[in-house]
Scaffold this motif. Structure first.
Motif, short mmCIF file in Angstrom:
data_model
loop_
_atom_site.label_atom_id
_atom_site.label_comp_id
_atom_site.label_asym_id
_atom_site.label_seq_id
_atom_site.Cartn_x
_atom_site.Cartn_y
_atom_site.Cartn_z
N ALA A 1 0.82 -1.22 0.00
CA ALA A 1 0.00 0.00 0.00
C ALA A 1 0.85 1.27 0.00
O ALA A 1 0.66 2.16 0.82
CB ALA A 1 -0.95 -0.02 1.21
N TYR A 2 1.73 1.36 -0.98
CA TYR A 2 2.65 2.51 -1.02
C TYR A 2 1.90 3.83 -1.18
O TYR A 2 2.23 4.83 -0.56
CB TYR A 2 3.62 2.34 -2.18
N ARG A 3 0.88 3.78 -2.03
CA ARG A 3 0.18 5.05 -2.29
C ARG A 3 -0.62 5.50 -1.05
O ARG A 3 -0.67 6.67 -0.74
CB ARG A 3 -0.74 4.89 -3.50
N TRP A 4 -1.24 4.52 -0.38
CA TRP A 4 -1.98 4.87 0.84
C TRP A 4 -1.02 5.49 1.85
O TRP A 4 -1.30 6.52 2.44
CB TRP A 4 -2.65 3.62 1.41
N ARG A 5 0.13 4.82 2.01
CA ARG A 5 1.09 5.30 3.01
C ARG A 5 1.63 6.67 2.62
O ARG A 5 1.83 7.55 3.45
CB ARG A 5 2.24 4.30 3.16
N ALA A 6 1.83 6.85 1.30
CA ALA A 6 2.32 8.16 0.84
C ALA A 6 1.27 9.23 1.11
O ALA A 6 1.59 10.33 1.56
CB ALA A 6 2.64 8.09 -0.65
N ARG A 7 0.01 8.87 0.85
CA ARG A 7 -1.06 9.85 0.98
C ARG A 7 -1.39 10.12 2.45
O ARG A 7 -1.61 11.27 2.83
CB ARG A 7 -2.29 9.29 0.27
#
Lengths: 279, 191
Positions: A255-261
């Motif tokens: 979940a890279y994008r979730w964590r980034a967001r």
């Protein structure tokens, strides 16, 4: 220090002679100030990451490669053009078929189809065959209602016309069927990706074309969700990487994008330019 | 590095095969670390950003499309973006660096004070150049690439590289010359 008005091309010739490329080693001092500065740059300490750091990063990369897994195939630019062309063709054929079937006065099986909801088409065909033919012996009961309720799976009986690749936004989701560009698509009910598809998702579908009634149906054999990363665990659990911040990903999902967001990290990206404005 | 080997590794790395990823990483890690270390005076940050560059590589490789430029050029672009992000987030500008904490092939202890002072002056002067100018000087004189290779890596012509390099060296000469006239004690130096 005087700076001679050197010609850039003359300079690179002299530099190549005095500081030969692809050759390590010390360079002797030079009276030309520009060459002397270049020589001084060659004497700057050559940084080397210690082996322990190199190994540590390598371990992280190996983990990342395993965690991310084999990527889903992506379409080439040519492939996208091909899809657009195919989609346009299919839409044209759909319209043509629609006109042909819709204007045939002798065709009693051709049922009026509401244009309000694209999902109506296949469902309506099934419904009509059960309800329109009342028989005197038939007792209206719940059983008929139950039989009327169409299963979400569509089985187009006609021989497949051919294969189709279509890519576009999902307009309607009904169980395992979706509508893209007004084309009904039957997804594989066993594909773990299927339940995670939502209206608005950009979907790439490859499949066989069939016709149900006067409606083209695509039986999907390949389904790819574009733009949204979907992680599927070994146990079939699904996490979409566009989940809201109050829905944290399970531990197994990168979940890279979730964590980034939601956690302020950096999303993966490409096409980063090497600009002049970083100083 | 033979192109065939790189392309074979790239194919494996695209499929995120750990061995291929690791081998590809080993090929370029030191030059990318040098590139970052050339701009950021903190060994820990250099290591972190180097790791970040290669993690991005693993993530983005499936989307990587060869453009004719060497693969290394793509890594340099990621590294440049990382450095830019670093300074953007830390709201500070590149500083001169002696890279004390990072291992180097030349041991700083061997330099005398004057030599170290010269290095410091040069590194300070380099921070006045544009990123492109510094990258060209780095590739040509630190990495010892040819002008053709430098041009290829940056997607520019040799003529453009020659002109930018010439301008950069003249600018450095001017800065260093000015510094020496402004602070004669620096050039006098202890010996």
């Amino acid at each position: 220090m005087t700076i001679p008005p050197d010609d850039p091309f003359d300079l690179i010739g002299r530099l190549d002679e005095l500081i030969p490329p692809n050759q390590a080693g010390a360079v002797s001092q030079n009276n030309d100030p520009l060459i002397e500065i270049a020589r001084r740059i060659t004497e700057l300490p050559r940084l080397t990451l210690p082996e322990s750091s190199v190994a540590s990063i390598e371990a992280r990369l190996r983990d990342a490669a395993l965690t991310l897994g084999t990527p889903r195939p992506r379409l080439s630019r040519w492939g996208r053009r091909h899809i657009l062309l195919s989609t346009a063709t299919v839409m044209l054929v759909t319209a043509l078929l629609w006109v042909i079937f819709d204007t045939d006065p002798d065709d009693n099986t051709n049922l009026p189809i509401s244009t309000d909801t694209p999902t109506l088409t296949a469902t309506a065909t099934v419904t009509a065959s059960s309800t329109v033919t009342p028989t005197p012996t038939f007792t209206p009961s719940l059983t008929s209602t139950a039989s009327v309720t169409p299963p979400p799976t569509i089985t187009p009986t006609p021989a497949p016309v051919g294969t189709l690749v279509i890519e576009g936004p999902v307009e309607v989701v009904d169980g395992t069927t979706v509508v893209i560009y007004d084309i009904l698509v039957q997804l594989d009910p066993h594909d773990p990706l299927t339940p995670s598809i939502r209206v608005g998702d950009l979907l790439h579908v490859e499949g066989e074309i069939g016709v149900v009634g006067n409606r083209i149906v695509v039986l999907a054999t390949v389904t790819v969700l574009i733009e949204v990363e979907v992680y599927i665990s070994d146990s079939g659990e699904i996490f979409r990487d566009d989940a809201p911040c109050d829905t944290p990903p399970p531990a197994w999902a990168p979940a890279y994008r979730w964590r980034a967001r939601c956690e302020g990290g950096q999303p993966p990206s490409e096409g980063m330019g090497m600009g002049d404005n970083d100083d | 590095m033979a192109t065939n080997t790189t392309s074979t590794l790239l194919e494996g790395a695209r499929r995120r095969e750990p061995d291929a990823v690791a081998e590809l990483y080993r090929l370029y890690v030191q030059s990318i670390a040098r590139y970052i270390g050339y701009r950021i005076p903190d060994a820990t940050v250099v290591e972190d950003l180097t790791a970040e560059v290669f993690l991005r590589m693993v993530e983005a490789l499936p989307r990587y499309r060869p453009t004719g430029a060497p693969f290394e050029a793509w890594l340099y672009r990621i590294a440049a973006a990382q450095v830019a992000n670093y300074y953007r987030h830390h709201q500070r500008h590149p500083q001169a660096s002696l890279h004390e904490a990072i291992g180097s092939e030349s041991t700083p202890v061997e330099f005398n004070v004057q030599k170290q002072q010269e290095i410091h002056e040069l590194q300070s002067a380099l921070t006045n150049l544009s990123d492109e100018q510094r990258t060209i000087l780095f590739l040509r004189f630190v990495e010892r690439k040819s002008h053709q290779e430098t041009a290829h890596l940056l997607g520019k012509t040799v003529e453009s590289i020659a002109t930018t390099q010439h301008r950069a060296l003249k600018q450095l000469a001017k800065i260093l010359g000015a510094e020496k006239t402004e602070s004669p004690s620096l050039s006098g130096g202890a010996s």
